[in-house]
Scaffold this motif. Structure first.
Motif, mmCIF file in Angstrom:
data_model
loop_
_atom_site.group_PDB
_atom_site.id
_atom_site.type_symbol
_atom_site.label_atom_id
_atom_site.label_comp_id
_atom_site.label_asym_id
_atom_site.label_seq_id
_atom_site.Cartn_x
_atom_site.Cartn_y
_atom_site.Cartn_z
ATOM 1 N N LEU A 76 27.665 51.976 32.789
ATOM 2 C CA LEU A 76 27.096 50.411 33.199
ATOM 3 C C LEU A 76 27.749 49.672 32.281
ATOM 4 C CD1 LEU A 76 23.183 51.307 33.073
ATOM 5 C CD2 LEU A 76 24.983 51.851 34.709
ATOM 6 N N LEU A 77 28.549 48.600 32.917
ATOM 7 C CA LEU A 77 29.193 47.907 32.281
ATOM 8 C C LEU A 77 28.824 46.352 32.633
ATOM 9 C CD1 LEU A 77 32.363 49.395 33.409
ATOM 10 C CD2 LEU A 77 32.371 48.532 30.812
ATOM 11 N N ASP A 78 28.464 45.587 31.596
ATOM 12 C CA ASP A 78 27.724 44.033 31.679
ATOM 13 C C ASP A 78 28.831 43.122 31.364
ATOM 14 O OD1 ASP A 78 25.881 42.163 31.964
ATOM 15 O OD2 ASP A 78 24.535 42.767 30.701
ATOM 16 N N GLU A 79 29.513 42.395 32.071
ATOM 17 C CA GLU A 79 30.381 41.343 32.177
ATOM 18 C C GLU A 79 31.494 41.801 31.026
ATOM 19 O OE1 GLU A 79 30.136 39.003 33.922
ATOM 20 O OE2 GLU A 79 28.123 38.238 34.256
ATOM 21 N N PRO A 80 32.232 42.963 31.510
ATOM 22 C CA PRO A 80 33.465 43.110 30.523
ATOM 23 C C PRO A 80 34.404 42.095 30.518
ATOM 24 C CG PRO A 80 33.504 44.288 32.597
ATOM 25 C CD PRO A 80 32.241 43.593 32.711
ATOM 26 N N SER A 81 34.690 41.013 31.683
ATOM 27 C CA SER A 81 35.803 40.280 31.317
ATOM 28 C C SER A 81 35.329 38.801 30.708
ATOM 29 C CB SER A 81 36.283 39.893 32.785
ATOM 30 O OG SER A 81 35.152 38.845 33.678
ATOM 31 N N LEU A 82 34.077 38.767 30.289
ATOM 32 C CA LEU A 82 33.623 37.578 29.795
ATOM 33 C C LEU A 82 34.400 37.149 28.355
ATOM 34 C CD1 LEU A 82 31.306 35.459 30.383
ATOM 35 C CD2 LEU A 82 29.883 36.715 28.803
ATOM 36 N N GLY A 83 34.855 35.881 28.513
ATOM 37 C CA GLY A 83 35.667 35.311 27.423
ATOM 38 C C GLY A 83 36.826 35.849 27.029
ATOM 39 N N LEU A 84 37.409 36.628 27.932
ATOM 40 C CA LEU A 84 38.944 37.298 27.688
ATOM 41 C C LEU A 84 39.933 36.674 28.411
ATOM 42 C CD1 LEU A 84 37.893 41.033 27.881
ATOM 43 C CD2 LEU A 84 37.680 39.706 25.740
ATOM 44 N N ALA A 85 41.134 36.571 27.746
ATOM 45 C CA ALA A 85 42.124 36.132 28.410
ATOM 46 C C ALA A 85 42.498 36.850 29.715
ATOM 47 C CB ALA A 85 43.578 35.921 27.365
ATOM 48 N N PRO A 86 43.251 36.278 30.643
ATOM 49 C CA PRO A 86 43.549 37.027 31.881
ATOM 50 C C PRO A 86 44.421 38.324 31.782
ATOM 51 C CG PRO A 86 43.909 34.621 32.304
ATOM 52 C CD PRO A 86 43.319 34.665 30.814
ATOM 53 N N VAL A 87 45.343 38.055 30.721
ATOM 54 C CA VAL A 87 46.154 39.407 30.375
ATOM 55 C C VAL A 87 45.181 40.719 29.782
ATOM 56 C CG1 VAL A 87 46.832 38.597 28.270
ATOM 57 C CG2 VAL A 87 48.168 40.484 29.475
ATOM 58 N N ILE A 88 44.323 40.264 29.097
ATOM 59 C CA ILE A 88 43.420 41.187 28.393
ATOM 60 C C ILE A 88 42.385 41.830 29.600
ATOM 61 C CG2 ILE A 88 41.706 41.855 26.749
ATOM 62 C CD1 ILE A 88 44.495 41.253 25.782
ATOM 63 N N VAL A 89 42.096 40.830 30.398
ATOM 64 C CA VAL A 89 41.124 41.264 31.434
ATOM 65 C C VAL A 89 41.677 42.367 32.328
ATOM 66 C CG1 VAL A 89 39.882 40.658 33.433
ATOM 67 C CG2 VAL A 89 39.910 39.052 31.611
ATOM 68 N N ARG A 90 43.159 42.091 32.721
ATOM 69 C CA ARG A 90 43.874 43.157 33.536
ATOM 70 C C ARG A 90 43.912 44.489 32.710
ATOM 71 N NH1 ARG A 90 43.570 43.087 38.267
ATOM 72 N NH2 ARG A 90 42.762 45.119 37.859
ATOM 73 N N GLU A 91 44.226 44.323 31.559
ATOM 74 C CA GLU A 91 44.183 45.559 31.014
ATOM 75 C C GLU A 91 42.953 46.226 30.920
ATOM 76 O OE1 GLU A 91 45.837 47.117 26.358
ATOM 77 O OE2 GLU A 91 45.898 44.950 26.971
ATOM 78 N N VAL A 92 41.867 45.664 30.600
ATOM 79 C CA VAL A 92 40.540 46.427 30.840
ATOM 80 C C VAL A 92 40.180 46.940 31.973
ATOM 81 C CG1 VAL A 92 37.944 46.015 30.390
ATOM 82 C CG2 VAL A 92 39.610 44.940 28.523
ATOM 83 N N PHE A 93 40.486 46.245 33.099
ATOM 84 C CA PHE A 93 40.269 46.667 34.512
ATOM 85 C C PHE A 93 41.159 47.792 34.809
ATOM 86 C CE2 PHE A 93 37.025 43.375 34.468
ATOM 87 C CZ PHE A 93 36.168 43.721 35.654
ATOM 88 N N ASP A 94 42.481 47.606 34.304
ATOM 89 C CA ASP A 94 43.129 48.810 34.597
ATOM 90 C C ASP A 94 42.665 50.139 33.887
ATOM 91 O OD1 ASP A 94 45.093 47.291 36.278
ATOM 92 O OD2 ASP A 94 46.509 47.046 34.361
ATOM 93 N N ALA A 95 41.982 49.945 32.907
ATOM 94 C CA ALA A 95 41.497 51.130 32.154
ATOM 95 C C ALA A 95 40.235 51.727 32.921
ATOM 96 C CB ALA A 95 41.099 50.715 30.792
ATOM 97 N N LEU A 96 39.376 50.839 33.583
ATOM 98 C CA LEU A 96 38.318 51.116 34.129
ATOM 99 C C LEU A 96 38.776 51.896 35.399
ATOM 100 C CD1 LEU A 96 35.964 48.040 34.033
ATOM 101 C CD2 LEU A 96 35.956 50.151 32.643
ATOM 102 N N LEU A 97 39.933 51.494 36.057
ATOM 103 C CA LEU A 97 40.389 52.250 37.294
ATOM 104 C C LEU A 97 41.067 53.511 37.193
ATOM 105 C CD1 LEU A 97 42.259 49.202 39.197
ATOM 106 C CD2 LEU A 97 40.128 50.310 39.726
ATOM 107 N N ARG A 98 41.544 53.370 35.550
ATOM 108 C CA ARG A 98 42.035 54.862 35.363
ATOM 109 C C ARG A 98 40.637 55.949 35.178
ATOM 110 N NH1 ARG A 98 45.634 54.652 30.285
ATOM 111 N NH2 ARG A 98 45.570 56.687 30.448
ATOM 112 N N LEU A 99 39.842 55.433 34.402
ATOM 113 C CA LEU A 99 38.632 56.169 34.364
ATOM 114 C C LEU A 99 37.951 56.553 35.517
ATOM 115 C CD1 LEU A 99 36.744 54.184 31.339
ATOM 116 C CD2 LEU A 99 37.747 56.368 31.317
ATOM 117 N N ASN A 100 37.777 55.536 36.546
ATOM 118 C CA ASN A 100 37.180 55.953 37.991
ATOM 119 C C ASN A 100 38.036 56.942 38.673
ATOM 120 O OD1 ASN A 100 37.009 54.793 41.114
ATOM 121 N ND2 ASN A 100 35.226 55.324 40.095
#
Length: 239
Positions: A157-181
């Motif tokens: 369960l992930l609650d607002e993982p992009s909140l307050g992050l710069a776009p380049v970091i948001v992309r890195e975090v979401f790429d990691a979520l896609l790898r996990l999935n």
């Protein structure tokens, strides 16, 4: 894998969730989007046992979650990454990660968990002896996700993982979520960036004033005129 039916939650007489029903399938990313105050975080907190529901059911692989204590839910494999990271600032990166293993009651024999987290987020290996409070916001978000992964979740369960992050970091975090999935992990995602959420998810639901007002495949919702007008027609901002 997760079936929610007729779930209602009240705070001090105010109904935060009203008869919420949805189903999250095994191996998918399911996104919850909606305005602030819609009840998205309340739903996650209820599923993880931090908030008690007044009515309804939430079954995880057929096992009722409502009424179970939070530590039992975590040990069953439903683990939350809270909004705002909530890392333990005075502890090191490594100590924060180990807390995730301990809190979920994960067997110490899983010696590969730490390696998997370091493979996903190499910066956590590089900074393993650094105090968590001295990390950047993006690194703290990676640490919060890594801490949850140490507990061997079956659904994250992930609650607002992009909140307050710069776009380049948001992309890195979401790429990691896609790898996990892609590795088979089921994810229930609350995300304020509706466009990014619908691009990432398989299915989604929209909450407004505590109710599910729309649900369907993420692709269908992304092309629905009402969704486009209310959620995708404006520029989403990240700090």
């Amino acid at each position: 894998m997760l079936e929610v039916s007729g779930l209602s939650v009240s705070y001090s007489g105010i109904r935060a969730l009203k008869d919420v029903s949805l189903t999250v399938g095994k191996g998918e990313i399911f996104a919850l989007i909606g305005p602030n105050g819609a009840g998205k975080s309340t739903l996650l907190n209820t599923l993880s046992g931090m908030v008690q529901a007044q009515t309804g059911h939430a079954r995880f692989d057929g096992v009722e979650l409502i009424g179970r204590p939070a530590h039992r839910i975590a040990r069953a494999g439903l683990i939350q990454v809270p909004e705002g990271r909530q890392v333990i600032a005075p502890l090191t990166v490594r100590e924060n990660l180990e807390l995730g293993r301990i809190a979920a009651g994960t067997r110490s024999g899983d010696r590969n968990a730490l390696d998997r987290v370091h493979d996903l987020f190499p910066v956590l290996a590089e900074r393993r002896t650094q105090l968590a409070g001295s990390l950047s916001g993006g690194q703290q978000q990676m640490l919060a996700i890594g801490r949850a992964l140490m507990g061997a979740p079956r659904i994250l369960l992930l609650d607002e993982p992009s909140l307050g992050l710069a776009p380049v970091i948001v992309r890195e975090v979401f790429d990691a979520l896609l790898r996990l999935n892609a590795s088979g992990l089921t994810i229930l995602l609350v995300e304020q960036n509706a466009k990014l959420a619908l691009e990432t998810a398989h299915h989604a639901a929209i909450l407004e004033m505590g109710r599910v007002v729309m649900r369907g495949t993420a692709a269908d919702l992304a092309h629905d005129p009402l969704v486009v007008d209310h959620y995708l027609g404006r520029t989403e901002e990240t700090a």
